[in-house]
Design an enzyme around this catalytic site. Structure first.
Site, PDB file in Angstrom:
ATOM      1  N   ASP A  68       0.880  -1.172   0.000  1.00  0.00           N
ATOM      2  CA  ASP A  68       0.000   0.000   0.000  1.00  0.00           C
ATOM      3  C   ASP A  68       0.914   1.217   0.000  1.00  0.00           C
ATOM      4  OD1 ASP A  68      -1.645   2.169   0.597  1.00  0.00           O
ATOM      5  OD2 ASP A  68      -2.974   0.959   1.854  1.00  0.00           O
ATOM      6  N   VAL A  69       0.874   1.996  -1.081  1.00  0.00           N
ATOM      7  CA  VAL A  69       1.848   3.101  -1.215  1.00  0.00           C
ATOM      8  C   VAL A  69       1.645   4.199  -0.173  1.00  0.00           C
ATOM      9  CG1 VAL A  69       2.281   2.690  -3.675  1.00  0.00           C
ATOM     10  CG2 VAL A  69       0.459   4.294  -2.990  1.00  0.00           C
ATOM     11  N   TYR A 161      -8.183  15.176  -6.485  1.00  0.00           N
ATOM     12  CA  TYR A 161      -7.246  14.446  -7.357  1.00  0.00           C
ATOM     13  C   TYR A 161      -6.395  15.438  -8.160  1.00  0.00           C
ATOM     14  CZ  TYR A 161      -6.217  11.255 -11.360  1.00  0.00           C
ATOM     15  OH  TYR A 161      -5.635  10.493 -12.364  1.00  0.00           O
ATOM     16  N   LYS A 165      -2.383  15.685  -8.062  1.00  0.00           N
ATOM     17  CA  LYS A 165      -1.588  15.437  -9.275  1.00  0.00           C
ATOM     18  C   LYS A 165      -0.769  16.677  -9.651  1.00  0.00           C
ATOM     19  CE  LYS A 165      -2.745  11.135 -10.408  1.00  0.00           C
ATOM     20  NZ  LYS A 165      -1.776  10.033 -10.235  1.00  0.00           N
TER      21      LYS A 165
END
Ligand SMILES: NC(=O)c1ccc[n+]([C@@H]2O[C@H](COP(=O)([O-])OP(=O)(O)OC[C@H]3O[C@@H](n4cnc5c(N)ncnc54)[C@H](OP(=O)(O)O)[C@@H]3O)[C@@H](O)[C@H]2O)c1
Length: 258
Positions: A68-69, A161, A165
């Protein structure tokens, strides 16, 4: 293939490779002779991808390592397992990502933090842990991060998101400056819409229903993004450092009145 585009002999860790762009990239790298570490949170799915690679006549080998990053210890264990199996990490692809669609007012604090955690902190963990391993090896390497056009242009229904990003784009530039002296090239890819299971679940679009002959420029294929990953991992991109390559199939100003 021209030699400079090859990743043959490299060891690549590709996060989020249980499906979508990551899985296609893992198979592509193994096709070309790279050893790959297939990894995500779902052991069953990464086992399937790794088995498909190992049961084929691809020259590269695969192992599956659950990770799990968001969890630094988990990322450290991933890199340790890679070195134990293949001896080194030459390429780190920070591809794991996730989102959900919601207007800004409908994003809960928990939803916001989860998306930032996966997309930004996950990339930080992957880049730093793999980067330190590469420095220890003293043989250079490549780190390839994943942003999105939502991060470069903004997004009405994925502001969490998009913000994460956008930070990945910025982090890529900063990181490249930190790692250049160690011969570690850090770059980033910002895709537009790409037909993967992730898009299908987030946007209610089924990639299988998309007729590429009609809207060839509106939805990309995972293979088209894997091509860019391979380019950035190979010597063919040796003069590209700290950049984000946008791949969205349409000219950037198509919808603009400028
Ligand atoms: N497809 C697009 O249109 C598009 C556009 C722009 C950018 N991108 C970016 O490109 C990358 C790949 O996209 P995709 O569409 O191929 O993704 P996808 O089909 O949604 O797959 C996401 C992958 O990430 C893994 N993942 C999610 N959360 C994770 C976590 N906490 N730790 C480790 N792995 C995790 C998933 O596996 P598990 O659930 O098993 O963990 C899966 O393997 C992502 O960074 C995405 O944001 C995609």
């Amino acid at each position: 293939m021209l030699e400079q585009f090859s990743v043959d002999g490299n060891t690549a860790v590709i996060t989020g490779s249980s499906q979508g762009i990551g899985a296609v990239t893992a198979k592509r790298f193994a096709d070309d002779g790279a050893n790959v570490v297939v990894t995500s949170r779902t052991q069953e799915k990464i086992d399937e991808v790794a088995a498909e690679i190992n049961d084929s006549d691809r020259p590269g080998e695969a192992i599956a390592v659950e990770c799990d990053v968001r969890d630094r210890d988990s990322v450290e264990a991933l890199i340790e397992a890679t070195v134990e199996e293949f001896g080194a990490v030459d390429c780190m692809v920070n591809n794991a990502g996730a989102s959900f669609m919601a207007g800004f007012d409908d994003i809960s604090e928990n939803g916001w933090k989860t998306i930032v955690d996966i997309n930004l902190h996950g990339t930080f963990h992957g880049a730093q842990v793999a980067g330190q391993q590469m420095q220890q090896q003293e043989s250079g390497g490549t780190i390839i991060n994943f942003a999105s056009v939502a991060g470069t242009m903004g997004s009405q229904y994925m502001s969490h998101y998009g913000a994460a990003k956008a930070a990945v784009v910025n982090l890529t530039t900063s990181l490249s400056a930190n790692y250049a002296d160690h011969d570690i090239r850090v770059n980033c890819i910002a895709p537009g819409l790409v037909g993967t299971a992730g898009v299908a679940s987030q946007m209610g679009l089924d990639p299988a229903d998309v007729d590429r002959s009609d809207i060839a420029k509106e939805m990309g294929l995972p293979e088209e993004i894997a091509d860019i990953v391979q380019f950035l991992a190979s010597d063919a991109s040796s003069y590209i450092v700290g950049e984000t390559i946008t791949a969205q199939g349409v000219p950037p100003l198509e919808d603009s009145q400028l």
